[in-house]
Scaffold this active site. Sequence first.
Site, PDB file in Angstrom:
ATOM      1  N   GLY A 162       0.841  -1.182   0.000  1.00  0.00           N
ATOM      2  CA  GLY A 162       0.000   0.000   0.000  1.00  0.00           C
ATOM      3  C   GLY A 162       0.881   1.239   0.000  1.00  0.00           C
ATOM      4  CG  ASP A 163      -0.767   4.741  -0.875  1.00  0.00           C
ATOM      5  OD1 ASP A 163      -0.191   4.672  -1.968  1.00  0.00           O
ATOM      6  OD2 ASP A 163      -2.010   4.741  -0.753  1.00  0.00           O
ATOM      7  N   GLY A 164       1.958   2.936   2.619  1.00  0.00           N
ATOM      8  CA  GLY A 164       2.837   3.078   3.771  1.00  0.00           C
ATOM      9  C   GLY A 164       4.283   2.747   3.471  1.00  0.00           C
ATOM     10  CD  GLU A 168       8.133   1.242   6.943  1.00  0.00           C
ATOM     11  OE1 GLU A 168       9.199   0.628   6.721  1.00  0.00           O
ATOM     12  OE2 GLU A 168       7.179   0.741   7.560  1.00  0.00           O
ATOM     13  CG  ASP A 422       2.476   9.889   2.839  1.00  0.00           C
ATOM     14  OD1 ASP A 422       1.747  10.824   2.465  1.00  0.00           O
ATOM     15  OD2 ASP A 422       3.719   9.901   2.698  1.00  0.00           O
ATOM     16  N   GLY A 423      -1.357   7.701   5.061  1.00  0.00           N
ATOM     17  CA  GLY A 423      -2.030   6.519   5.574  1.00  0.00           C
ATOM     18  C   GLY A 423      -1.403   5.928   6.821  1.00  0.00           C
ATOM     19  CD  GLU A 424       2.008   3.776   7.399  1.00  0.00           C
ATOM     20  OE1 GLU A 424       2.540   3.178   8.348  1.00  0.00           O
ATOM     21  OE2 GLU A 424       1.194   3.226   6.620  1.00  0.00           O
TER      22      GLU A 424
END
Length: 452
Positions: A162-164, A168, A422-424
């Site tokens: 996904g976008d995570g 990172e 970012d979805g995190e």
Amino acid sequence: MILKGKLVHQGIEVPDSSRSYCGSAAKQPQVISFDEIIWAETVGNAINLSYIQLNADKTKGELRMTRLRIEDEEPQSGASPPVYILNEAYADSKRQKRLYVIVNPHSGPGHARKLYHDHAEKLLKAGRCEITLQTSNYIGHAEELMKDLDIEQYDAIVCVSGDGLPHEVMNGLAKRPDGAHILATTPICQLPGGSGNAMCYSLNGTVDVSVACLNIIKGVAMPTDLMAITQRNRPTRYSFLSQSWGIVADCDLGTDSWRWMGSFRFELGLLIKLISGNTYPCKISYKLACPEERKSVIAYFSENKASGISQKLDEHSLDLKYGTVDDQIPQDWTVETHRDMVNFYVGNMPWMSSDAIVFPYTLPQDGAMDMITWDSDVKFFEGLQRFIAMTKATHVNNPRLIYRKVVAYRLEPLSEHYLSVDGESYPCEQFQVELLPRAGCILSRGDYAAVP
């Protein structure tokens, strides 16, 4: 079976036995486009051709391999047919890219490993890419891997996730002494292995793995804006996609334990939050890139789109023009307190999921972030209609939804809720974000695919 092929302007013309002409069994020619061809080489007395056949709207693809013999004369360039075909197919794109592929087996519904081994790997190998495969085993692992990666050995970093995971990777690269240079010159890509897959959809207009692989195999490195995030007593972090506070962050992070549902978890979470009628009080401060009237936002978008997408890679500083969250708010910023905020959303790519084009006026190099806000002056059905409207980007026509272009902003939460980057998940505390022009790098096949 060896087909007879003819070189034409768009590609290679070959007979198509799958079609009939006027009800007869006569073969009607089709053209294998140079855009779809990923490899050609002479084997024996014929050319082995590999290509990804796209459907009419280029949202789905399928790997095809065929043997053919070019029947007409040699190309005017003097090159042999396979060399000519590859020259036309790749143009300015680097062939046989060296890819560092990271698979996150825990992304979304947990299908990333299967997606890579069953589908993506054979496509990348058909394009003669050199692959180094790595698994991300825990949260933060990819960030650690980036610290010592010999980046000169690779042409791109591919995240099957996904976008995570791209988040990172980006932050791991930024920690290096040469971080600014690497971020600006090393493309970070995504194969759709998660729930949201916003990067993949924004770059390709689809989450089809074949189309995503075609973009990686034949894409050209292209600069993109990034966003720098500061919070008190924490190192600067970097974002490529979005920051959200309010109902969207709650629907995303608040449903994390439902990842097995795939993207449906967002829809279910949204219904629950709309029914609850939650509000998310906060204080926001921001510096506009252009006047916030909708016609000014559209004019800003149109002007930047007309100027085209630059593919020139050069190092850009990660220094902050507007300081950090610890500094005083500049006098020329607008300051607002929202006691009944429902949705605060800032993005740097148009699509936030495969069915939500939230920021239709964003571009990869326009020097601004797109900010959306709305307060609790909506009931359940109107709120639901606003989210449904995001599937076609018509939500921007709602006069009670404010759409701005900003170069920097600060948000101070006035209650305890989720903060998503970012979805995190990030700590629920005051943070400041600044646009960093052209500080990142992605792959694109000639244009930003999803721009309306």
